[in-house]
Design a protein around this motif. Structure first.
Motif: not given
Length: 390
Positions: A216-241
């Motif tokens: 909104x301030x006309x400032x360019x933001x470079x792309x970001x990324x994030x890699x992660x994995x859950x502990x065996x079920x999508x019903x938890x939000x906690x990530x092993x890594x």
């Protein structure tokens, strides 16, 4: 909504008025062989955790809907088919695409062209239909690296000894996220692909160039990324890594090798995947890698079906359904370039009961082991699923 106007219009204007109804799955079929089909895939999960996550995070037991997928498809045999799908649980568009038969366009079979949003042509497990997953959740590397669906053009060409799939994806997905371009390709050698006798050996790769944004301030933001994995079920939000947010992404490169062997009721499947983030502003490149190996035995004697480079749910050959036992070992390493994303491994013991062609019950026991930034956890999980699909 405008992005699906064309396929929806095609569904409306091409369905002849005179049609006969089939009871299940919901389908209208014309005398000329054209079909209008309703599709669905609903899954309800229960998860019982033991142990804790990183930094003492509590892994809460939970129950809930995992998927509420519904769609509509129209097929004119030998010419084209249209698919529109939506998951009401995650509130995301699924495949929304028009697929054309090149034989109808050029007079000879040069494969199939697909325009719209579809799954990426990279990897095996990630490209498997959600209704046909052998385990309740995908392996650790697939969770972290698979690019999911993008909007673009996809070409699939199958011959007796090989399958070639290539695509170019541009713009954002139908959620307006993941802006940028991706070129992807997948090649598999298939010397055996008869029913109950399959050998599939493949490689795949992609290059993604994400787009940044102007705030909104006309400032360019470079792309970001994030890699992660859950502990065996999508019903938890906690990530092993979890890599955390990676700044100033110039390009994401993915590579993979895959294998599938089916011999009657027995099958083996595995993948090795690597992903590299090329970063600007003098930041070092960041790499992650992982893989899995899975074994399956259909106790009741059926075989896993294989078609067009992927697998489906077994068709029960007995009155009381088909029973499958599975074992998977997977690992994921996100420690690189000074980033303590963590390392995780897990064993998954699975059992599936296919009660008819549309109902599946699944049970998984997962034992995980993860280390991240000096923290070590080893949670385990009992997960159950009831799934109705048509």
């Amino acid at each position: 909504m405008k992005r699906i106007a064309l396929p929806c219009l095609l569904l409306c204007v091409t369905l002849p008025a005179a049609a006969q109804t089939q009871t299940w799955p919901p389908r209208l079929k014309t005398a000329s062989g054209d079909e209008l089909t309703l599709t669905g895939n609903v899954a309800y999960d229960a998860a019982d955790f033991s142990g804790s996550g990183h930094a003492g995070a509590v892994l809460h037991d939970d129950t809930g809907w995992r998927r509420k997928e519904f769609g509509i498809g129209y097929k004119r045999a030998g010419r084209y088919d249209v698919t529109v799908g939506y998951d009401f649980q995650s509130k995301t568009w699924l495949d929304v695409a028009l697929r054309l038969e090149t034989k109808a366009l050029f007079g000879r079979d040069l494969g199939k062209l697909r325009l719209g949003q579809s799954k990426m042509a990279v990897g095996f497990e990630g490209a498997t239909a959600s209704r046909a997953g052998s385990y309740i959740e995908a392996s650790l590397p697939t969770q972290a690296f698979y690019e999911s669906r993008r909007t673009g053009v996809d070409w699939a060409y199958e011959q007796p000894l090989y399958i070639l799939n290539a695509g170019y994806y541009f713009g954002s997905d139908l959620q307006g996220n993941n802006r940028g371009d991706t070129a992807a390709a997948r090649l598999a050698w298939t010397p055996w692909k008869a029913s109950g006798n399959v050998l599939h050996l493949g490689v795949s790769a992609s290059k993604e160039s994400p787009e940044g944004e102007v705030d909104g301030r006309d400032q360019y933001r470079a792309p970001t990324a994030r890699w992660r994995a859950r502990a065996g079920s999508a019903l938890t939000t906690d990530r092993l890594v979890d890599s955390g947010t990676l700044r100033d992404i110039q390009q994401l490169q993915r590579r993979g090798i895959e294998a599938l062997w089916i011999n009657g009721p027995w099958s083996l499947q595995g993948e090795y995947q690597q992903q590299t983030a090329r970063r600007g502003s003098g930041l070092p490149d960041y790499r992650g890698y992982g893989g899995y190996a899975s074994a399956s035995w259909l106790v009741t004697g059926e075989s896993r079906p294989y078609s067009a480079g992927n697998v489906g749910n077994p068709k029960p050959g007995h009155r009381h359904g088909a029973v499958e036992l599975l074992l998977r070992r997977d690992h994921l390493d996100l420690d690189d370039a000074g980033i303590a994303g963590g390392r995780a491994r897990s064993w998954t013991l699975g059992a599936n009961w296919y009660l008819g062609p549309n109902l599946k019950f699944q049970g998984n026991y997962v034992r995980a082991d993860a280390r991240r930034a000096g923290s070590h956890v080893d949670p385990h999980l009992l997960s159950l699923r009831a799934q109705l699909h048509f």
